[in-house]
Write a protein that holds these residues in place. Structure first.
Motif, PDB file in Angstrom:
ATOM      1  N   ARG A  96       0.206   7.134   9.739  1.00  0.00           N
ATOM      2  CA  ARG A  96       0.366   8.089   8.632  1.00  0.00           C
ATOM      3  C   ARG A  96       1.604   7.763   7.799  1.00  0.00           C
ATOM      4  O   ARG A  96       1.577   7.848   6.566  1.00  0.00           O
ATOM      5  CB  ARG A  96       0.483   9.520   9.182  1.00  0.00           C
ATOM      6  CG  ARG A  96      -0.698  10.006  10.007  1.00  0.00           C
ATOM      7  CD  ARG A  96      -1.976  10.094   9.218  1.00  0.00           C
ATOM      8  NE  ARG A  96      -1.896  11.058   8.124  1.00  0.00           N
ATOM      9  CZ  ARG A  96      -2.931  11.398   7.366  1.00  0.00           C
ATOM     10  NH1 ARG A  96      -4.117  10.856   7.594  1.00  0.00           N
ATOM     11  NH2 ARG A  96      -2.795  12.266   6.386  1.00  0.00           N
ATOM     12  N   ASP A  99       0.807   4.888   5.453  1.00  0.00           N
ATOM     13  CA  ASP A  99       0.054   5.311   4.276  1.00  0.00           C
ATOM     14  C   ASP A  99       0.934   6.068   3.282  1.00  0.00           C
ATOM     15  O   ASP A  99       0.760   5.968   2.071  1.00  0.00           O
ATOM     16  CB  ASP A  99      -1.116   6.198   4.698  1.00  0.00           C
ATOM     17  CG  ASP A  99      -2.257   5.406   5.319  1.00  0.00           C
ATOM     18  OD1 ASP A  99      -2.472   4.261   4.896  1.00  0.00           O
ATOM     19  OD2 ASP A  99      -2.919   5.931   6.231  1.00  0.00           O
ATOM     20  N   ARG A 100       1.865   6.831   3.794  1.00  0.00           N
ATOM     21  CA  ARG A 100       2.688   7.672   2.931  1.00  0.00           C
ATOM     22  C   ARG A 100       3.771   6.865   2.205  1.00  0.00           C
ATOM     23  O   ARG A 100       4.038   7.086   1.022  1.00  0.00           O
ATOM     24  CB  ARG A 100       3.343   8.777   3.766  1.00  0.00           C
ATOM     25  CG  ARG A 100       4.175   9.771   2.963  1.00  0.00           C
ATOM     26  CD  ARG A 100       4.815  10.795   3.882  1.00  0.00           C
ATOM     27  NE  ARG A 100       3.821  11.632   4.521  1.00  0.00           N
ATOM     28  CZ  ARG A 100       3.336  12.763   3.997  1.00  0.00           C
ATOM     29  NH1 ARG A 100       3.744  13.142   2.812  1.00  0.00           N
ATOM     30  NH2 ARG A 100       2.453  13.473   4.654  1.00  0.00           N
ATOM     31  N   ARG A 103       2.775   0.454   3.803  1.00  0.00           N
ATOM     32  CA  ARG A 103       2.588  -0.132   5.130  1.00  0.00           C
ATOM     33  C   ARG A 103       3.569  -1.250   5.422  1.00  0.00           C
ATOM     34  O   ARG A 103       4.115  -1.339   6.518  1.00  0.00           O
ATOM     35  CB  ARG A 103       1.139  -0.628   5.252  1.00  0.00           C
ATOM     36  CG  ARG A 103       0.148   0.498   5.448  1.00  0.00           C
ATOM     37  CD  ARG A 103      -1.268   0.056   5.158  1.00  0.00           C
ATOM     38  NE  ARG A 103      -1.517   0.042   3.718  1.00  0.00           N
ATOM     39  CZ  ARG A 103      -2.720  -0.134   3.183  1.00  0.00           C
ATOM     40  NH1 ARG A 103      -3.767  -0.332   3.957  1.00  0.00           N
ATOM     41  NH2 ARG A 103      -2.886  -0.126   1.878  1.00  0.00           N
ATOM     42  N   SER A 149      -4.153  -3.045   9.169  1.00  0.00           N
ATOM     43  CA  SER A 149      -4.463  -2.335   7.938  1.00  0.00           C
ATOM     44  C   SER A 149      -4.083  -3.164   6.715  1.00  0.00           C
ATOM     45  O   SER A 149      -4.845  -3.261   5.741  1.00  0.00           O
ATOM     46  CB  SER A 149      -3.733  -0.991   7.917  1.00  0.00           C
ATOM     47  OG  SER A 149      -3.945  -0.312   6.704  1.00  0.00           O
ATOM     48  N   THR A 221      -0.874  -2.157  -1.784  1.00  0.00           N
ATOM     49  CA  THR A 221      -1.135  -2.023  -0.356  1.00  0.00           C
ATOM     50  C   THR A 221      -0.308  -0.911   0.272  1.00  0.00           C
ATOM     51  O   THR A 221      -0.528  -0.565   1.414  1.00  0.00           O
ATOM     52  CB  THR A 221      -0.830  -3.341   0.372  1.00  0.00           C
ATOM     53  OG1 THR A 221       0.519  -3.730   0.069  1.00  0.00           O
ATOM     54  CG2 THR A 221      -1.778  -4.438  -0.040  1.00  0.00           C
ATOM     55  N   VAL A 225      -0.154   9.162   0.637  1.00  0.00           N
ATOM     56  CA  VAL A 225      -1.021  10.280   0.988  1.00  0.00           C
ATOM     57  C   VAL A 225      -0.628  11.474   0.136  1.00  0.00           C
ATOM     58  O   VAL A 225       0.540  11.661  -0.181  1.00  0.00           O
ATOM     59  CB  VAL A 225      -0.864  10.616   2.487  1.00  0.00           C
ATOM     60  CG1 VAL A 225      -1.654  11.852   2.854  1.00  0.00           C
ATOM     61  CG2 VAL A 225      -1.307   9.439   3.339  1.00  0.00           C
ATOM     62  N   SER A 354     -12.001   1.612   9.754  1.00  0.00           N
ATOM     63  CA  SER A 354     -11.166   1.346   8.571  1.00  0.00           C
ATOM     64  C   SER A 354     -11.973   1.460   7.291  1.00  0.00           C
ATOM     65  O   SER A 354     -11.521   2.052   6.305  1.00  0.00           O
ATOM     66  CB  SER A 354     -10.541  -0.048   8.678  1.00  0.00           C
ATOM     67  OG  SER A 354      -9.650  -0.120   9.771  1.00  0.00           O
ATOM     68  N   ALA A 360      -6.160   6.097   1.017  1.00  0.00           N
ATOM     69  CA  ALA A 360      -4.922   6.789   1.375  1.00  0.00           C
ATOM     70  C   ALA A 360      -4.792   7.034   2.874  1.00  0.00           C
ATOM     71  O   ALA A 360      -3.784   7.548   3.328  1.00  0.00           O
ATOM     72  CB  ALA A 360      -4.836   8.133   0.646  1.00  0.00           C
ATOM     73  N   GLU A 361      -5.799   6.656   3.655  1.00  0.00           N
ATOM     74  CA  GLU A 361      -5.752   6.866   5.111  1.00  0.00           C
ATOM     75  C   GLU A 361      -6.105   5.581   5.860  1.00  0.00           C
ATOM     76  O   GLU A 361      -6.547   5.617   6.999  1.00  0.00           O
ATOM     77  CB  GLU A 361      -6.707   7.998   5.513  1.00  0.00           C
ATOM     78  CG  GLU A 361      -6.324   9.352   4.939  1.00  0.00           C
ATOM     79  CD  GLU A 361      -7.275  10.449   5.388  1.00  0.00           C
ATOM     80  OE1 GLU A 361      -8.466  10.139   5.571  1.00  0.00           O
ATOM     81  OE2 GLU A 361      -6.821  11.584   5.558  1.00  0.00           O
ATOM     82  N   HIS A 362      -5.906   4.454   5.216  1.00  0.00           N
ATOM     83  CA  HIS A 362      -6.332   3.189   5.804  1.00  0.00           C
ATOM     84  C   HIS A 362      -5.505   2.852   7.040  1.00  0.00           C
ATOM     85  O   HIS A 362      -6.053   2.508   8.103  1.00  0.00           O
ATOM     86  CB  HIS A 362      -6.222   2.076   4.764  1.00  0.00           C
ATOM     87  CG  HIS A 362      -7.073   0.888   5.063  1.00  0.00           C
ATOM     88  ND1 HIS A 362      -6.650  -0.126   5.878  1.00  0.00           N
ATOM     89  CD2 HIS A 362      -8.327   0.561   4.675  1.00  0.00           C
ATOM     90  CE1 HIS A 362      -7.604  -1.043   5.972  1.00  0.00           C
ATOM     91  NE2 HIS A 362      -8.633  -0.652   5.242  1.00  0.00           N
ATOM     92  N   ALA A 363      -4.185   2.922   6.934  1.00  0.00           N
ATOM     93  CA  ALA A 363      -3.333   2.625   8.081  1.00  0.00           C
ATOM     94  C   ALA A 363      -3.499   3.671   9.174  1.00  0.00           C
ATOM     95  O   ALA A 363      -3.443   3.353  10.369  1.00  0.00           O
ATOM     96  CB  ALA A 363      -1.873   2.538   7.649  1.00  0.00           C
TER      97      ALA A 363
END
Length: 426
Positions: A96, A99-100, A103, A149, A221, A225, A354, A360-363
């Protein structure tokens, strides 16, 4: 060129690109210059090599270092369970955060934090080493999901291209394990070598990741979020959305982790030599490499779900062979099946969760996948070590894990992640 330019706003500010207009000025973002696919693949491979090197320098030797520093072998199981819990709790949080805040940025921070923790393994003081062991489990849980990710995003979600560069992580891992073992055996550093070399590898990894940080953030990349999604709420929502898939995957990976832990003792039980123990342990990783390389051909031919099923069945067969094989040769053969099954399960399941996630939630989704592996390790630690103490043999643990793998495979397939409107990219 990927940079922002400032231009006068001659029209209605509401019609300005992206709606970014203040005091008659519009900020226009230019798209980054395209990068050749070969360059993208090479950069992804380098990142995998970095990850594999760092994962191979400390973790494979940590338990031995603890015992050398005075830890009772009876406490290895509880400490391993505590490490698995630390990984299980921290991996989703790292995802999380990735993503925020980006990465690559968070990955660089985790490498930097890991450097002094790695050095702690060279302290020679049991409490310090034990704390370093748990801290490594917590910080190291960022490495795999964030790199997976990043690489999947750069390769457009293609599992075929990802499988090719994933070979780099396994190759680097094997080479570094051999290198560190040689340093332990033939230099004055002795068992301080994993800690000293680990700190150096982590610092080099930090520098390498930071060198690409600016370009990666420009290329998108590191997405953010929405502010309405909190860390704990986001993790809870992700787990709830994929709970049955993650439960099944944890059972499958318990079937993978049990042989990884107990193959050495099992070979010794049937009278294997030290050479045969080493060969059995290495056989699984050696087969992973060609198993990854044939995936680009197998995925279009068989499909992700069927290949996941084949991988889960191979893990079950390998576990049963490991449990009941009467000779070291059969155990080595079981590890060959294990390597192929593990590679096919990992790639297909990671790609599924994945590709089903929003950008926005890939990682975060990759981190949940890694957390399922930690949950599998925890299951093995909580059930396996008591079974060994009760029966005096590791066969019961291997058999139980072998049965869990195909059951978990069916459960995961029934809850396979999907995303409407997005094709299953292989």
């Amino acid at each position: 060129d990927g940079r922002a330019s400032v231009q006068p706003c001659l029209r209605n500010p509401r019609a300005a690109p992206h709606g970014l207009a203040t005091w008659g000025i519009v900020v226009v973002m230019r798209s980054p210059a395209p990068i050749a696919p070969e360059a993208v693949t090479l950069r992804a491979l380098v990142l995998m090599l970095i990850r594999g090197s760092i994962n191979g320098v400390v973790a494979p030797f940590a338990t031995i270092i603890l015992i050398m520093d005075g830890l009772s072998p009876a406490l290895v199981g509880p400490l391993a369970a505590a490490g698995a819990i630390a990984t299980l709790l921290t991996a989703p949080a790292w995802g999380r955060l990735g993503d925020r805040h980006g990465r690559r940025r968070v990955l660089a921070v985790s490498f930097l934090l890991a450097a002094p923790i790695a050095a702690g393994h060279a302290a020679g003081i049991l409490p310090v080493v034990a704390i370093a062991y748990l801290a490594w489990a917590a910080v190291g849980s960022a490495f795999i999901p964030l790199t997976d990710s990043l690489v999947l995003a750069r390769l457009g979600g293609s599992r075929s291209r990802f499988s090719r560069v994933r070979v780099g992580a396994s190759t680097a891992y094997m080479l570094v394990v051999v290198l560190v073992g040689a340093v332990v055996a033939f230099t004055p550093l002795g068992w301080a070598a994993p800690g000293v070399l680990g700190a150096g590898f982590c610092l080099l990894g930090t520098v390498a990741v930071m060198a690409r940080l600016r370009g990666e953030l420009r290329s998108g990349t590191g997405v953010a979020v929405g502010a309405q999604t909190g860390l704990v709420e986001g993790v809870r929502a992700g787990v709830g959305r994929h709970r049955w898939f993650l439960l099944g995957l944890a059972m499958v990976l318990a079937g993978a982790n049990a042989p990884a832990i107990f193959t050495g003792p099992r070979v010794a039980e049937v009278g294997g030599s030290g050479w045969e123990i080493g060969l059995a342990i290495a056989a699984g990783t050696l087969v992973e490499l060609p198993a990854f390389l044939v995936l680009p051909w197998l995925l279009p031919l068989v499909g992700s779900r069927r290949l996941f099923l084949v991988g889960g069945v191979l893990l079950g067969i390998a576990g049963l062979l490991s449990a009941f094989a009467p000779t070291p040769a059969l155990l080595i053969g079981a590890r060959l099946l294990f390597g192929a099954g593990f590679a096919w399960v990992i790639i297909t399941s990671l790609g599924a969760i994945s590709n089903a996630a929003s950008p926005a939630e890939h990682a975060a989704s990759a981190a949940l996948h890694f957390a399922a592996s930690a949950a599998g390790s925890l299951l093995v630690a909580l059930a396996g070590f008591p079974l060994v103490a009760l029966t005096g043999s590791v066969s019961a643990v291997l058999a139980a894990a072998a049965i869990a793998a195909p059951i978990g495979t069916v459960l995961a397939l029934r809850a396979w992640p999907t995303r409407h409107g997005v094709p299953d990219r292989t």
